[in-house]
Structures are given as C-alpha cells and as structure tokens.
Design a protein around this motif. Structure first.
Motif, PDB file in Angstrom:
ATOM      1  N   ASN A  91      40.174  50.978  38.221  1.00  0.00           N
ATOM      2  CA  ASN A  91      38.825  51.386  37.836  1.00  0.00           C
ATOM      3  C   ASN A  91      38.438  50.904  36.452  1.00  0.00           C
ATOM      4  O   ASN A  91      37.282  51.013  36.055  1.00  0.00           O
ATOM      5  N   SER A  92      39.417  50.381  35.708  1.00  0.00           N
ATOM      6  CA  SER A  92      39.125  49.926  34.352  1.00  0.00           C
ATOM      7  C   SER A  92      39.227  48.415  34.215  1.00  0.00           C
ATOM      8  O   SER A  92      39.218  47.899  33.106  1.00  0.00           O
ATOM      9  N   LEU A  93      39.329  47.695  35.354  1.00  0.00           N
ATOM     10  CA  LEU A  93      39.387  46.245  35.281  1.00  0.00           C
ATOM     11  C   LEU A  93      38.077  45.704  34.730  1.00  0.00           C
ATOM     12  O   LEU A  93      36.995  46.167  35.090  1.00  0.00           O
ATOM     13  N   CYS A  94      38.194  44.714  33.886  1.00  0.00           N
ATOM     14  CA  CYS A  94      37.015  44.114  33.255  1.00  0.00           C
ATOM     15  C   CYS A  94      36.244  43.293  34.280  1.00  0.00           C
ATOM     16  O   CYS A  94      36.720  42.249  34.728  1.00  0.00           O
ATOM     17  N   SER A  95      35.067  43.769  34.653  1.00  0.00           N
ATOM     18  CA  SER A  95      34.291  43.090  35.695  1.00  0.00           C
ATOM     19  C   SER A  95      33.746  41.750  35.223  1.00  0.00           C
ATOM     20  O   SER A  95      33.414  40.887  36.040  1.00  0.00           O
ATOM     21  N   ASN A  96      33.643  41.555  33.920  1.00  0.00           N
ATOM     22  CA  ASN A  96      33.105  40.304  33.376  1.00  0.00           C
ATOM     23  C   ASN A  96      34.195  39.328  32.947  1.00  0.00           C
ATOM     24  O   ASN A  96      33.891  38.238  32.460  1.00  0.00           O
ATOM     25  N   CYS A  97      35.458  39.735  33.107  1.00  0.00           N
ATOM     26  CA  CYS A  97      36.564  38.887  32.651  1.00  0.00           C
ATOM     27  C   CYS A  97      36.904  37.837  33.708  1.00  0.00           C
ATOM     28  O   CYS A  97      37.080  38.162  34.880  1.00  0.00           O
ATOM     29  N   ASP A  98      37.023  36.585  33.281  1.00  0.00           N
ATOM     30  CA  ASP A  98      37.462  35.527  34.180  1.00  0.00           C
ATOM     31  C   ASP A  98      38.964  35.580  34.414  1.00  0.00           C
ATOM     32  O   ASP A  98      39.456  35.095  35.433  1.00  0.00           O
ATOM     33  N   TRP A  99      39.692  36.171  33.463  1.00  0.00           N
ATOM     34  CA  TRP A  99      41.147  36.130  33.489  1.00  0.00           C
ATOM     35  C   TRP A  99      41.726  37.469  33.894  1.00  0.00           C
ATOM     36  O   TRP A  99      41.350  38.509  33.365  1.00  0.00           O
ATOM     37  N   LEU A 100      42.650  37.438  34.846  1.00  0.00           N
ATOM     38  CA  LEU A 100      43.289  38.655  35.344  1.00  0.00           C
ATOM     39  C   LEU A 100      44.782  38.404  35.540  1.00  0.00           C
ATOM     40  O   LEU A 100      45.180  37.515  36.289  1.00  0.00           O
ATOM     41  N   TRP A 101      45.594  39.186  34.839  1.00  0.00           N
ATOM     42  CA  TRP A 101      47.034  39.153  35.076  1.00  0.00           C
ATOM     43  C   TRP A 101      47.316  39.973  36.332  1.00  0.00           C
ATOM     44  O   TRP A 101      46.783  41.071  36.493  1.00  0.00           O
ATOM     45  N   VAL A 102      48.151  39.438  37.221  1.00  0.00           N
ATOM     46  CA  VAL A 102      48.513  40.132  38.461  1.00  0.00           C
ATOM     47  C   VAL A 102      50.033  40.251  38.501  1.00  0.00           C
ATOM     48  O   VAL A 102      50.740  39.244  38.557  1.00  0.00           O
ATOM     49  N   LEU A 103      50.527  41.480  38.473  1.00  0.00           N
ATOM     50  CA  LEU A 103      51.955  41.739  38.290  1.00  0.00           C
ATOM     51  C   LEU A 103      52.526  42.578  39.425  1.00  0.00           C
ATOM     52  O   LEU A 103      51.962  43.605  39.804  1.00  0.00           O
ATOM     53  N   ASP A 104      53.643  42.123  39.953  1.00  0.00           N
ATOM     54  CA  ASP A 104      54.492  42.951  40.798  1.00  0.00           C
ATOM     55  C   ASP A 104      55.866  42.975  40.132  1.00  0.00           C
ATOM     56  O   ASP A 104      56.608  41.990  40.186  1.00  0.00           O
ATOM     57  N   ALA A 120      62.328  40.082  43.761  1.00  0.00           N
ATOM     58  CA  ALA A 120      61.756  39.170  42.778  1.00  0.00           C
ATOM     59  C   ALA A 120      60.762  39.903  41.885  1.00  0.00           C
ATOM     60  O   ALA A 120      60.279  40.993  42.213  1.00  0.00           O
ATOM     61  N   MET A 121      60.447  39.297  40.766  1.00  0.00           N
ATOM     62  CA  MET A 121      59.353  39.732  39.918  1.00  0.00           C
ATOM     63  C   MET A 121      58.264  38.684  40.018  1.00  0.00           C
ATOM     64  O   MET A 121      58.542  37.487  39.914  1.00  0.00           O
ATOM     65  N   HIS A 122      57.019  39.118  40.254  1.00  0.00           N
ATOM     66  CA  HIS A 122      55.875  38.207  40.331  1.00  0.00           C
ATOM     67  C   HIS A 122      54.954  38.441  39.134  1.00  0.00           C
ATOM     68  O   HIS A 122      54.586  39.586  38.863  1.00  0.00           O
ATOM     69  N   LEU A 123      54.550  37.372  38.487  1.00  0.00           N
ATOM     70  CA  LEU A 123      53.528  37.471  37.444  1.00  0.00           C
ATOM     71  C   LEU A 123      52.626  36.256  37.548  1.00  0.00           C
ATOM     72  O   LEU A 123      53.096  35.118  37.496  1.00  0.00           O
ATOM     73  N   ALA A 124      51.344  36.501  37.738  1.00  0.00           N
ATOM     74  CA  ALA A 124      50.368  35.409  37.817  1.00  0.00           C
ATOM     75  C   ALA A 124      49.250  35.672  36.823  1.00  0.00           C
ATOM     76  O   ALA A 124      48.948  36.821  36.480  1.00  0.00           O
ATOM     77  N   LEU A 125      48.645  34.587  36.369  1.00  0.00           N
ATOM     78  CA  LEU A 125      47.411  34.680  35.589  1.00  0.00           C
ATOM     79  C   LEU A 125      46.324  34.035  36.433  1.00  0.00           C
ATOM     80  O   LEU A 125      46.333  32.827  36.653  1.00  0.00           O
ATOM     81  N   ASN A 126      45.429  34.860  36.946  1.00  0.00           N
ATOM     82  CA  ASN A 126      44.354  34.377  37.805  1.00  0.00           C
ATOM     83  C   ASN A 126      43.117  34.026  36.977  1.00  0.00           C
ATOM     84  O   ASN A 126      42.799  34.707  36.006  1.00  0.00           O
ATOM     85  N   TYR A 127      42.448  32.958  37.401  1.00  0.00           N
ATOM     86  CA  TYR A 127      41.181  32.564  36.783  1.00  0.00           C
ATOM     87  C   TYR A 127      40.099  32.593  37.858  1.00  0.00           C
ATOM     88  O   TYR A 127      40.209  31.900  38.867  1.00  0.00           O
ATOM     89  N   LYS A 128      39.104  33.435  37.659  1.00  0.00           N
ATOM     90  CA  LYS A 128      38.014  33.601  38.622  1.00  0.00           C
ATOM     91  C   LYS A 128      38.571  33.837  40.029  1.00  0.00           C
ATOM     92  O   LYS A 128      38.186  33.186  40.998  1.00  0.00           O
ATOM     93  N   ASN A 129      39.513  34.774  40.093  1.00  0.00           N
ATOM     94  CA  ASN A 129      40.082  35.265  41.356  1.00  0.00           C
ATOM     95  C   ASN A 129      40.939  34.239  42.095  1.00  0.00           C
ATOM     96  O   ASN A 129      41.157  34.374  43.307  1.00  0.00           O
ATOM     97  N   LYS A 130      41.431  33.243  41.367  1.00  0.00           N
ATOM     98  CA  LYS A 130      42.365  32.276  41.953  1.00  0.00           C
ATOM     99  C   LYS A 130      43.586  32.148  41.039  1.00  0.00           C
ATOM    100  O   LYS A 130      43.443  32.072  39.812  1.00  0.00           O
ATOM    101  N   PRO A 240      53.426  33.779  44.036  1.00  0.00           N
ATOM    102  CA  PRO A 240      53.974  32.854  45.030  1.00  0.00           C
ATOM    103  C   PRO A 240      52.994  31.757  45.424  1.00  0.00           C
ATOM    104  O   PRO A 240      53.395  30.601  45.619  1.00  0.00           O
ATOM    105  N   GLU A 241      51.705  32.092  45.547  1.00  0.00           N
ATOM    106  CA  GLU A 241      50.735  31.055  45.877  1.00  0.00           C
ATOM    107  C   GLU A 241      50.677  29.997  44.783  1.00  0.00           C
ATOM    108  O   GLU A 241      50.594  28.796  45.065  1.00  0.00           O
ATOM    109  N   ALA A 242      50.718  30.438  43.529  1.00  0.00           N
ATOM    110  CA  ALA A 242      50.649  29.489  42.412  1.00  0.00           C
ATOM    111  C   ALA A 242      51.785  28.477  42.471  1.00  0.00           C
ATOM    112  O   ALA A 242      51.571  27.272  42.279  1.00  0.00           O
TER     113      ALA A 242
END
Length: 300
Positions: A91-104, A120-130, A240-242
């Motif tokens: 609920n606190s994700l920045c709606s205007n941010c292009d960058w999103l860290w995605v962590l498992d 495994a540990m997953h860490l991605a940095l997404n740009y505009k939801n990719k 994994p996609e990255a």
C-alpha cells in the motif's frame, strides 16, 4: 538500453549487490545447517500456513537486504516489494516511481526446510514494470547469477566466473523439462506426460530451475496455475526472468505475451513458459497450446 538513474554507477551497484548477496548466502547456509536439528527446526520455522511456511532465514535475509538498499541507495526514487513485507509495503509503493526492487529472500522455502539445497534468493531491479537487473543466489551450489540488463554471468564466492551455456535443443520432444518438487498438479503432470519430453528433472525453487536452463542442464520450465488456485507472484519470476532473458532465453505467458509486473495482488496466473531460445520460444508456446487444446487439458 535502460540506464540506471544518473546518480547511480552501475558497476558499483552490481559490486554492492554481490557483497550483499554473499552476506545473505552466509545467513541461509547457517540456518540450513541449524534446521537439521529438530530442536532448532521448531524455533526456525514460522508457519504462515500449512502450504506457506516462513523461516527465520527468510526474515533475516529480508531484513538485511532491505536495510542495505535503503542505506546505500537513497538518492533516487524507488520502492521495495518483498514477499515477506508485501502486506506492509504494497500500500506504500511509490505509484510514480519507475524503479522497483523485487525481493524474494528465500525462494523454495519448503526445499530449504526439507534440506534438499534447492533454494535461492531472488533480487531484481525493475524499470517500468520490467526486470532490468537480476540476481539469483543459490547458496548450496556456491552460485550467484547476475544479469546487468545486457549480459548474464555467474560467480562463486571466491570470484570464479561461471558462463551461461544454453542448450541448442529446439524440438519439444528432444527437450529436458525441469518441474516442481512441491508445487505439482495433475493437469501439469498430464501435459508433461502428453508431450513426452526426453527427460524430466524435479527440483524446487524457480530460481534454481531457471539457473539450470541458463547453465544448459535443462531446456524448458512450465508453470501452470489452476483457475481459482494460488499463483506465482512477482518475486518468483522477476530476477529469474532477468537472467534468462540476458542469456538468450525467454519467459512469457503461453500466448507469448511478456510478463507484466506490479499488477493486482502481484500475481502471475495461468501458464508461463520459460525456454532456452528466445528465437524459438514463440513456436514452442504455439505447439504447447495446440497440445493443450487437442487434449482438452486446460481452458485456453
């Protein structure tokens, strides 16, 4: 090509994340030994639900990585989405941010508890939801797979470099499929048996599975979520996609549409296919669709 924000040096960012990842590996390996003791296991496992356990290892790695990111990278706008914090952070994700860290922090928790090493540990940095940057850490194998948006490589803790080596198999029946150990269903099993792959490998953790494709040990992975049942989430697939995309493979939905992240409930329902060759991927998806339709296996 996507570029990280002007205030961030990509090489330093990757260097920092490598250090953080190996710190996470130490935590995971420590608890993987402790959990073998039944007395310690009861202290380490914290059940969110019978089918969704969480451990102290998940929580410690989650805390470490979020703390380090916030300490080191406060100069550009981003949000952090983590499996362990999703109810607090979504609920606190920045709606205007292009960058999103995605962590498992721990993908394959059941395998971690069972002691198979397939976690495994997953860490991605997404740009505009990719996914842009991706890190898939497999502590039990001393492997850290890194995608920088252009290329992928693996490293051991001592710095030894591992190269990706996708197999060249192009036909479904000649492929080795890698499938889940703890998340299997009859529909997927029927599809796999109908296709009659050359070989089937059973393994936990999506990160471990995709790394196996990157290394050339397997050719294809199929995630099939039944309607109304639970689905994989963003943190299962982003990193994994990255690494697979950077290696020359592909992950898409069965209709060959790209995965889009940061959607409702962060869910990725339906059928997702990961394969060893992005040029061949569309044809493979089409063949699987035809098999599903001809055998009335799944509503498409």
């Amino acid at each position: 090509m996507v570029k990280v924000p002007f205030c961030v040096d990509t090489d330093k960012l990757i260097s920092d994340l490598k250090i953080i990842s190996w710190e996470a590996a130490d935590i995971l390996l420590y608890y993987s030994k402790e959990i073998k003791d039944i007395k310690q296991k009861n202290k380490i496992v914290r059940n969110k639900g019978l089918n969704d356990p969480v451990t102290l290892a998940d929580l410690k790695v989650n805390e470490l990585i979020i703390k380090k990111i916030r300490e080191n990278y406060s100069d550009f706008e981003y949000s952090i989405l983590s499996e362990e914090n999703v109810n607090l952070l979504s609920n606190s994700l920045c709606s205007n941010c292009d960058w999103l860290w995605v962590l498992d922090p721990l993908d394959g928790t059941k395998d971690f508890i069972q002691g198979t090493g397939n976690y495994a540990m997953h860490l991605a940095l997404n740009y505009k939801n990719k996914p842009y940057l991706g890190f898939v850490l497999i502590p039990s194998k001393n492997e850290l797979w890194i995608a920088n948006g252009v290329q992928v490589w693996g490293e051991r803790k001592d710095g030894v470099i591992l190269k990706s080596k996708l197999s060249q198999e192009k036909n479904l029946k000649d492929m080795t499929i890698i499938t889940s150990k703890n998340h299997r269903n009859e529909t997927l099993e029927c599809l796999i048996n109908t296709i009659n792959f050359k070989e089937k490998i059973v393994m936990g953790s999506i990160g471990c599975k995709i790394a196996s494709i990157v290394k050339g040990d397997a050719d294809i992975y199929i995630s099939l979520s039944l309607p109304g049942a639970s689905s994989p989430k963003d943190w299962d697939f982003a990193a994994p996609e990255a690494i697979l995309n950077a290696a020359g493979g592909a992950i898409t939905f069965i209709d060959n549409k790209e995965i889009s992240y940061n959607q409702e409930n962060f869910e990725q329902p339906g059928i997702i296919v990961a394969s060893n060759n992005k040029l061949n991927h569309g044809r493979i998806c089409s063949e699987i669709i035809e098999i599903i339709r001809n055998n009335n296996l799944y509503p498409i």
